[in-house]
Design a protein around this motif. Structure first.
Motif, PDB file in Angstrom:
ATOM      1  N   ARG A 393       0.824  -1.205   0.000  1.00 24.53           N
ATOM      2  CA  ARG A 393       0.000   0.000   0.000  1.00 24.53           C
ATOM      3  C   ARG A 393       0.860   1.257   0.000  1.00 24.53           C
ATOM      4  O   ARG A 393       0.444   2.309  -0.510  1.00 24.53           O
ATOM      5  CB  ARG A 393      -0.908  -0.008   1.231  1.00 24.53           C
ATOM      6  CG  ARG A 393      -1.894   1.148   1.312  1.00 24.53           C
ATOM      7  CD  ARG A 393      -3.024   0.990   0.335  1.00 24.53           C
ATOM      8  NE  ARG A 393      -3.862  -0.162   0.667  1.00 24.53           N
ATOM      9  CZ  ARG A 393      -4.872  -0.577  -0.070  1.00 24.53           C
ATOM     10  NH1 ARG A 393      -5.172   0.049  -1.199  1.00 24.53           N
ATOM     11  NH2 ARG A 393      -5.583  -1.643   0.275  1.00 24.53           N
ATOM     12  N   THR A 396       1.399   2.829  -3.427  1.00 25.37           N
ATOM     13  CA  THR A 396       0.274   3.614  -3.922  1.00 25.37           C
ATOM     14  C   THR A 396       0.202   4.968  -3.221  1.00 25.37           C
ATOM     15  O   THR A 396       0.006   6.009  -3.861  1.00 25.37           O
ATOM     16  CB  THR A 396      -1.038   2.842  -3.693  1.00 25.37           C
ATOM     17  OG1 THR A 396      -0.898   1.527  -4.207  1.00 25.37           O
ATOM     18  CG2 THR A 396      -2.192   3.533  -4.386  1.00 25.37           C
ATOM     19  N   LYS A 400       0.761   8.616  -5.025  1.00 27.39           N
ATOM     20  CA  LYS A 400      -0.349   9.568  -5.006  1.00 27.39           C
ATOM     21  C   LYS A 400       0.096  10.917  -4.444  1.00 27.39           C
ATOM     22  O   LYS A 400      -0.268  11.982  -4.960  1.00 27.39           O
ATOM     23  CB  LYS A 400      -1.493   8.999  -4.170  1.00 27.39           C
ATOM     24  CG  LYS A 400      -2.788   9.798  -4.253  1.00 27.39           C
ATOM     25  CD  LYS A 400      -3.393   9.717  -5.652  1.00 27.39           C
ATOM     26  CE  LYS A 400      -4.693  10.489  -5.735  1.00 27.39           C
ATOM     27  NZ  LYS A 400      -5.213  10.535  -7.120  1.00 27.39           N
TER      28      LYS A 400
END
Length: 442
Positions: A393, A396, A400
């Motif tokens: 995670r 990501t 972002k």
């Protein structure tokens, strides 16, 4: 390496999971301990195979991969779902050992090349100098001519090592190997057996042709040719097979996908997961596999299996296969504090990677400690609200946060950028609160 040294080295890349580190460190040290035993006892000491259980993204694969890099041991990672029961379309489990033998030969060739590197370089330089310094054979009885030519050659050698003659070209003989036609089968040659593969290589031998190349490129190819000439290929393959048998490591990922909960397997034409387990069992127990380099015994190859076991349990595996993985290790789920350490502490930490990538554009990127802590906590919350994918995670979340900065870094007027907690919240808060967006963007 002692178990303590192995764990210390793994700590540089992997956060937490002390039980898994200790298990692989002991298993590795036992390989060395076994080699110190008398031959009569050594053959009966089998490796203690390991079964790692834990959710995805907690470091199961990374532990095994880093361990193999530390040891310079033949290592191969395979996905259990790629293999099928004998008689079905797909890869058979024997190809695991064939691939491991290939890795062992490649590793042994690298070590052998390092031992003859200097000798091969001198021989390659001589061949290049022969073309840079043409001329008829000199009178060997004339000492003055011999000495003058020797000094000229050494001067050319010094210029060659200093990077000279980069624009000059020389003509060398290059051997081109014929490409073995994999189109003959939709399975690939690894499924057709090593004998057929060797037959195809003999049918289509390599051919040599003259090629004009720049001096640096020609020198690289000549060094490779001289290295191959100096290496005893038979001894290399024999040593590689011995290394494969004595220190090889096989990491079988996603083994939980082969587990069959009681009463869940149905009949029919589908490939049987139990069948794959039955095919794996002889490899783990100890059998002989034919490779293109010779026979490989698997009795002392270390097998490490891993799986999340979300919809099944290790006890759902075949009892015989369970018994061959004597060491069970439970890997812990990662917390927000673990994520914060993962972002900053390892040698290949994500924050360090992103700073280096943006720095390639001449931008000085910095993160405040509060921003890193917020990214870690948001990753933990995303795993709780969405699907738990562990440390993956963080990829990501990091992308972002840095999406706009990475896009504008090439032509940014501001050469110094600091990521603070407010910027992190601005980039992530809306997405994290909206479950529908989060499903797609995080």
């Amino acid at each position: 390496m002692t178990p303590r040294e192995v764990v210390t080295a793994l700590d540089e890349y992997i956060i937490g999971q002390e039980d898994a580190k200790r298990a692989v460190a002991i298993a590795v040290r036992n390989r060395w301990r076994r080699m110190q035993l008398p031959e009569s006892l050594r053959v009966d000491v089998a490796p203690r195979n390991i079964l790692m259980c834990g959710p995805t993204g907690v470091g199961k694969t990374e532990v095994a991969r880093r361990m193999a890099q530390l040891l310079d041991a033949p290592f191969i990672k395979v996905e259990a779902t790629k293999f099928t029961e004998v008689g079905y379309h797909g890869r058979d489990v024997d190809s695991i050992i064939r691939d491991l033998a290939e890795r062992a030969v490649s590793l042994e060739r690298t070590l052998a090349a390092g031992r003859v590197r200097e000798q091969a370089s001198i021989a390659a330089e001589d061949r290049v100098i022969d073309q840079l310094l043409p001329g008829d054979a000199i009178d060997q009885t004339n000492e003055e001519s011999v000495e003058r030519r020797r000094r000229t050659r050494e001067k050319l050698r010094s210029q060659l090592r200093a990077g000279g003659f980069a624009e000059r070209t020389v003509e060398i003989s290059v051997e081109e190997r014929s490409v073995t036609p994999h189109v003959l089968t939709n399975m690939g040659l690894d499924q057709m057996g090593p004998e057929f593969e060797q037959f195809m290589e003999r049918m289509m031998p390599g051919r040599s042709r003259r090629k004009r190349l720049t001096v640096p490129r020609a020198l690289d190819l000549l060094i490779q040719q001289e290295t191959d000439r100096l290496i005893d290929q038979d001894a290399l393959q024999e040593s590689a097979l011995r290394r494969c048998e004595q220190s090889g490591v096989v990491f079988i990922d996603e083994i939980d996908k082969l587990a069959v909960p009681l009463g869940s397997e149905s009949g029919g034409p589908d490939v049987s997961r139990s069948g794959v387990q039955r095919d794996l069992l002889p490899l783990v127990e100890g059998t002989t596999v034919s490779t293109r380099y010779g026979l490989v015994r698997t009795d002392h190859i270390l097998f490490i299996a891993a799986g999340a076991f979300t919809n099944s349990r290790p006890s759902d595996l075949m009892p015989e296969l369970q018994g061959r993985f004597a060491i069970r290790v439970e890997l812990d789920d990662l917390t927000g504090d673990d994520f914060e350490r993962i972002l900053t502490e390892p040698q290949n930490a994500l924050i360090k990677q992103q700073i280096a990538l943006i720095g390639a554009e001449g931008v000085d990127l910095r993160f405040t400690p509060e921003a890193i802590a917020e990214m870690a906590q948001m990753a933990a919350r995303a795993n709780e609200r969405l699907e738990n994918i562990g440390a993956r995670r963080l990829y990501t979340i990091t992308e972002k946060v840095l999406e706009d900065i990475a896009f504008h870094a090439s032509d940014a007027a501001n050469r110094e950028v600091t990521i603070d907690v407010d910027y992190v919240r601005m980039r992530l808060a809306d997405v994290l609160e909206d479950d529908d967006r989060g499903q797609f963007e995080l």
